[in-house]
Design a protein around this motif. Sequence first.
Motif, PDB file in Angstrom:
ATOM      1  N   LEU A  71       0.827  -1.203   0.000  1.00 31.38           N
ATOM      2  CA  LEU A  71       0.000   0.000   0.000  1.00 31.38           C
ATOM      3  C   LEU A  71       0.864   1.257   0.000  1.00 31.38           C
ATOM      4  CD1 LEU A  71      -2.860  -1.066   2.402  1.00 31.38           C
ATOM      5  CD2 LEU A  71      -3.029  -0.603  -0.023  1.00 31.38           C
ATOM      6  N   GLU A  72       2.038   1.175   0.681  1.00 29.05           N
ATOM      7  CA  GLU A  72       2.930   2.335   0.666  1.00 29.05           C
ATOM      8  C   GLU A  72       3.409   2.611  -0.754  1.00 29.05           C
ATOM      9  OE1 GLU A  72       5.857   1.474   3.590  1.00 29.05           O
ATOM     10  OE2 GLU A  72       4.858   2.684   5.121  1.00 29.05           O
ATOM     11  N   GLU A  73       3.776   1.554  -1.459  1.00 27.48           N
ATOM     12  CA  GLU A  73       4.183   1.704  -2.860  1.00 27.48           C
ATOM     13  C   GLU A  73       3.073   2.360  -3.666  1.00 27.48           C
ATOM     14  OE1 GLU A  73       5.432  -1.876  -4.991  1.00 27.48           O
ATOM     15  OE2 GLU A  73       6.753  -2.262  -3.283  1.00 27.48           O
ATOM     16  N   MET A  74       1.861   1.857  -3.432  1.00 27.71           N
ATOM     17  CA  MET A  74       0.722   2.390  -4.167  1.00 27.71           C
ATOM     18  C   MET A  74       0.514   3.864  -3.882  1.00 27.71           C
ATOM     19  SD  MET A  74      -2.736   0.257  -4.188  1.00 27.71           S
ATOM     20  CE  MET A  74      -3.673   1.702  -4.612  1.00 27.71           C
ATOM     21  N   ARG A  75       0.684   4.209  -2.614  1.00 29.02           N
ATOM     22  CA  ARG A  75       0.455   5.595  -2.237  1.00 29.02           C
ATOM     23  C   ARG A  75       1.470   6.504  -2.945  1.00 29.02           C
ATOM     24  NH1 ARG A  75       1.314   7.451   3.872  1.00 29.02           N
ATOM     25  NH2 ARG A  75       3.422   6.854   3.309  1.00 29.02           N
ATOM     26  N   LYS A  80       2.630  10.375  -7.309  1.00 31.72           N
ATOM     27  CA  LYS A  80       3.542  10.789  -8.363  1.00 31.72           C
ATOM     28  C   LYS A  80       2.804  10.969  -9.689  1.00 31.72           C
ATOM     29  CE  LYS A  80       6.887   8.055  -9.479  1.00 31.72           C
ATOM     30  NZ  LYS A  80       7.687   6.902  -9.046  1.00 31.72           N
ATOM     31  N   GLU A  81       1.957   9.997 -10.000  1.00 27.25           N
ATOM     32  CA  GLU A  81       1.272  10.026 -11.296  1.00 27.25           C
ATOM     33  C   GLU A  81       0.184  11.082 -11.301  1.00 27.25           C
ATOM     34  OE1 GLU A  81       1.489   7.799 -14.036  1.00 27.25           O
ATOM     35  OE2 GLU A  81       3.330   7.005 -13.161  1.00 27.25           O
ATOM     36  N   GLU A  82      -0.034  11.614 -12.513  1.00 25.00           N
ATOM     37  CA  GLU A  82      -1.101  12.584 -12.617  1.00 25.00           C
ATOM     38  C   GLU A  82      -2.440  11.892 -12.856  1.00 25.00           C
ATOM     39  OE1 GLU A  82      -1.221  16.442 -15.244  1.00 25.00           O
ATOM     40  OE2 GLU A  82       0.685  16.114 -14.197  1.00 25.00           O
ATOM     41  N   ALA A  83      -2.376  10.759 -13.586  1.00 29.39           N
ATOM     42  CA  ALA A  83      -3.610  10.020 -13.865  1.00 29.39           C
ATOM     43  C   ALA A  83      -3.899   9.059 -12.706  1.00 29.39           C
ATOM     44  CB  ALA A  83      -3.459   9.246 -15.158  1.00 29.39           C
ATOM     45  N   PHE A  84      -5.056   8.442 -12.771  1.00 31.35           N
ATOM     46  CA  PHE A  84      -5.397   7.475 -11.742  1.00 31.35           C
ATOM     47  C   PHE A  84      -4.616   6.184 -11.976  1.00 31.35           C
ATOM     48  CE2 PHE A  84      -9.043  10.247 -12.072  1.00 31.35           C
ATOM     49  CZ  PHE A  84      -9.275  10.532 -10.744  1.00 31.35           C
ATOM     50  N   THR A  85      -3.989   5.668 -10.929  1.00 33.01           N
ATOM     51  CA  THR A  85      -3.254   4.412 -11.080  1.00 33.01           C
ATOM     52  C   THR A  85      -4.238   3.256 -10.860  1.00 33.01           C
ATOM     53  OG1 THR A  85      -2.681   4.455  -8.752  1.00 33.01           O
ATOM     54  CG2 THR A  85      -1.105   5.414 -10.273  1.00 33.01           C
ATOM     55  N   PRO A  86      -3.891   2.093 -11.416  1.00 33.86           N
ATOM     56  CA  PRO A  86      -4.788   0.950 -11.218  1.00 33.86           C
ATOM     57  C   PRO A  86      -4.866   0.575  -9.741  1.00 33.86           C
ATOM     58  CG  PRO A  86      -3.081   0.462 -12.854  1.00 33.86           C
ATOM     59  CD  PRO A  86      -2.728   1.763 -12.242  1.00 33.86           C
ATOM     60  N   VAL A  87      -6.052   0.227  -9.287  1.00 33.79           N
ATOM     61  CA  VAL A  87      -6.203  -0.155  -7.880  1.00 33.79           C
ATOM     62  C   VAL A  87      -6.209  -1.683  -7.769  1.00 33.79           C
ATOM     63  CG1 VAL A  87      -7.310   1.847  -6.891  1.00 33.79           C
ATOM     64  CG2 VAL A  87      -8.667   0.228  -8.187  1.00 33.79           C
ATOM     65  N   PRO A  88      -5.790  -2.196  -6.627  1.00 36.61           N
ATOM     66  CA  PRO A  88      -5.689  -3.646  -6.471  1.00 36.61           C
ATOM     67  C   PRO A  88      -7.041  -4.350  -6.497  1.00 36.61           C
ATOM     68  CG  PRO A  88      -5.282  -2.542  -4.388  1.00 36.61           C
ATOM     69  CD  PRO A  88      -5.325  -1.487  -5.433  1.00 36.61           C
ATOM     70  N   LEU A 145     -12.555   7.280 -17.914  1.00 35.12           N
ATOM     71  CA  LEU A 145     -12.381   7.230 -16.464  1.00 35.12           C
ATOM     72  C   LEU A 145     -11.821   5.889 -16.021  1.00 35.12           C
ATOM     73  CD1 LEU A 145     -15.929   8.513 -15.759  1.00 35.12           C
ATOM     74  CD2 LEU A 145     -13.891   9.802 -15.230  1.00 35.12           C
ATOM     75  N   ASP A 146     -10.815   5.420 -16.740  1.00 36.27           N
ATOM     76  CA  ASP A 146     -10.299   4.107 -16.365  1.00 36.27           C
ATOM     77  C   ASP A 146      -9.740   4.123 -14.952  1.00 36.27           C
ATOM     78  OD1 ASP A 146     -11.084   3.345 -18.740  1.00 36.27           O
ATOM     79  OD2 ASP A 146      -9.115   3.003 -19.621  1.00 36.27           O
ATOM     80  N   ASN A 147      -9.801   2.977 -14.322  1.00 40.81           N
ATOM     81  CA  ASN A 147      -9.240   2.780 -12.981  1.00 40.81           C
ATOM     82  C   ASN A 147     -10.013   3.467 -11.862  1.00 40.81           C
ATOM     83  OD1 ASN A 147      -7.171   1.266 -14.045  1.00 40.81           O
ATOM     84  ND2 ASN A 147      -5.829   3.031 -14.272  1.00 40.81           N
ATOM     85  N   LEU A 148     -11.099   4.144 -12.196  1.00 37.85           N
ATOM     86  CA  LEU A 148     -11.897   4.713 -11.109  1.00 37.85           C
ATOM     87  C   LEU A 148     -12.801   3.622 -10.542  1.00 37.85           C
ATOM     88  CD1 LEU A 148     -13.255   8.217 -12.058  1.00 37.85           C
ATOM     89  CD2 LEU A 148     -11.843   7.571 -10.128  1.00 37.85           C
ATOM     90  N   THR A 149     -12.971   3.620  -9.247  1.00 40.69           N
ATOM     91  CA  THR A 149     -13.852   2.592  -8.678  1.00 40.69           C
ATOM     92  C   THR A 149     -15.266   3.147  -8.501  1.00 40.69           C
ATOM     93  OG1 THR A 149     -13.459   3.164  -6.385  1.00 40.69           O
ATOM     94  CG2 THR A 149     -11.902   1.658  -7.400  1.00 40.69           C
TER      95      THR A 149
ATOM     96  N   GLU B 201     -12.836  -2.573 -24.594  1.00 39.66           N
ATOM     97  CA  GLU B 201     -13.451  -3.445 -23.604  1.00 39.66           C
ATOM     98  C   GLU B 201     -12.844  -3.193 -22.227  1.00 39.66           C
ATOM     99  OE1 GLU B 201     -13.524  -7.551 -24.789  1.00 39.66           O
ATOM    100  OE2 GLU B 201     -13.827  -8.126 -22.691  1.00 39.66           O
ATOM    101  N   GLY B 202     -13.688  -3.061 -21.243  1.00 41.97           N
ATOM    102  CA  GLY B 202     -13.202  -2.887 -19.876  1.00 41.97           C
ATOM    103  C   GLY B 202     -12.930  -1.440 -19.494  1.00 41.97           C
ATOM    104  N   SER B 203     -12.950  -0.521 -20.473  1.00 38.60           N
ATOM    105  CA  SER B 203     -12.676   0.872 -20.127  1.00 38.60           C
ATOM    106  C   SER B 203     -13.949   1.525 -19.580  1.00 38.60           C
ATOM    107  CB  SER B 203     -12.176   1.628 -21.354  1.00 38.60           C
ATOM    108  OG  SER B 203     -13.146   1.573 -22.372  1.00 38.60           O
ATOM    109  N   GLN B 204     -13.769   2.649 -18.900  1.00 36.70           N
ATOM    110  CA  GLN B 204     -14.908   3.346 -18.279  1.00 36.70           C
ATOM    111  C   GLN B 204     -15.002   4.748 -18.852  1.00 36.70           C
ATOM    112  OE1 GLN B 204     -15.125   1.297 -14.020  1.00 36.70           O
ATOM    113  NE2 GLN B 204     -13.617   2.910 -14.110  1.00 36.70           N
ATOM    114  N   HIS B 205     -16.205   5.207 -19.039  1.00 33.67           N
ATOM    115  CA  HIS B 205     -16.401   6.495 -19.689  1.00 33.67           C
ATOM    116  C   HIS B 205     -17.515   7.284 -19.030  1.00 33.67           C
ATOM    117  CE1 HIS B 205     -13.969   5.264 -23.198  1.00 33.67           C
ATOM    118  NE2 HIS B 205     -14.408   4.074 -22.849  1.00 33.67           N
TER     119      HIS B 205
END
Lengths: 186, 224
Positions: A71-75, A80-88, A145-149, B201-205
């Motif tokens: 989680l520290e790595e993820m944080r 650092k990244e401007e975009a959303f990083t993939p979540v576990p 909005l990839d990687n958003l939960t 596929e799999g992307s969110q918009h």
Amino acid sequence: MDPSEVEFLAEKEMVKIIPNFSLDKIYLIGGDLGPFNPGLPVDVPVWLALNLKQRQKCRVIPPEWMDVEKLEEMRELERKEEAFTPVPSPYYMELTKLLLNHASDNIPKADEIRTLVKDIWDTRIAKLRLSADSFISQQEAHAKLDNLTLMEINTIRAFFLDSLNCMYKLRSNLQPGSATGQFTDF
Amino acid sequence: MSDSLANDSGDLDQDDSQEELMTPAELISSLEEAWLNEKFSPELLESKSEVVECVLEQLTHMESNLQRVKKGDAKASIHRMEVDRIRFVLSSYLRSRLQKIEKFFPHVLEREKSRGEGAPSLLSPEEFAFAKEYHANTETYLKAVALKRMPPNLQALDLLKAVPEPCLDSFVFLRVKEKQENILIEPETDDQREYVVDLEEGSQHLMRYRTIAPLVSSGAVQLI
């Protein structure tokens, strides 16, 4: 959508538990579970894991990502990244909350994990607010909005979509001819 | 004639086998998808009567089994919890449909009336009865409370104009289940240009519901 409904969906995620009882295979409508043997890890949905835990019938094994180092790595990456990083996990926030509230004695360094996940969440929500702001100020019509939960989307959904609708109404009324009776509210 | 009959029965067979192939687990997930889509789409979606009926059948079957086991059985309590969870999704799904029917009833009825022969029905028979009754009651109420005291030339009431239409231009969040190419995005302002995007596929918009409405009913995208 109510946050509790997002949590409801998160409760369908699978988690490993170590039961202290034995029970044959259960044939649920949504799939088979078990068999349960004392001491042998088995995959169950979170709702069942928490129920068994509350009745002190099992020990919960935290998911792999629920680990201070990871989680520290993820944080760091998230900051650092401007975009959303993939979540576990698509339900990382809900699962952290559920597992830490009900099974914190089975999770090593529970407090640190809580803080780390909260940090990650805060960073992501700040990014989300920024991008929502630029979406509106540039009057975009599409966003990826990839990687958003789901929980993250849900925190801004009502406010964000309503404001977009409101602005759309105002704007379409500005252009004569395009205004239809569609939006006349009571 | 015989050809079309043969085709028809062929289609039916196919449908049947598809339904049979669906495992209960898949059935539940298709109910959940329908639930989320219905929750987030601005308009009323096609009724998923088969799914609802199958799920109800599963639930009654399970509940009748549960009545036969004795109290305190560990397995029964787990089954009961699952049944409760599924029932929650089912009623939330049906409730959100009823809310939309109440909100847009004249338009819903209008669409149901103008629907072509053989096109999938928007409403289940029960929902249709509810919508018609709601329509009649609203009309009677408005007449009894206000309209009959108005001057005769103002007594006409057009509910189609009085009740707002669903706003298809609302934005929605969605996840892509099957890759789509060349989705045309219309510009927001006059000085912007329209452009196309591919939905991986799999992307969110985030985009307007109107653009992707057909993809929601075909099941290629999931609203989130």
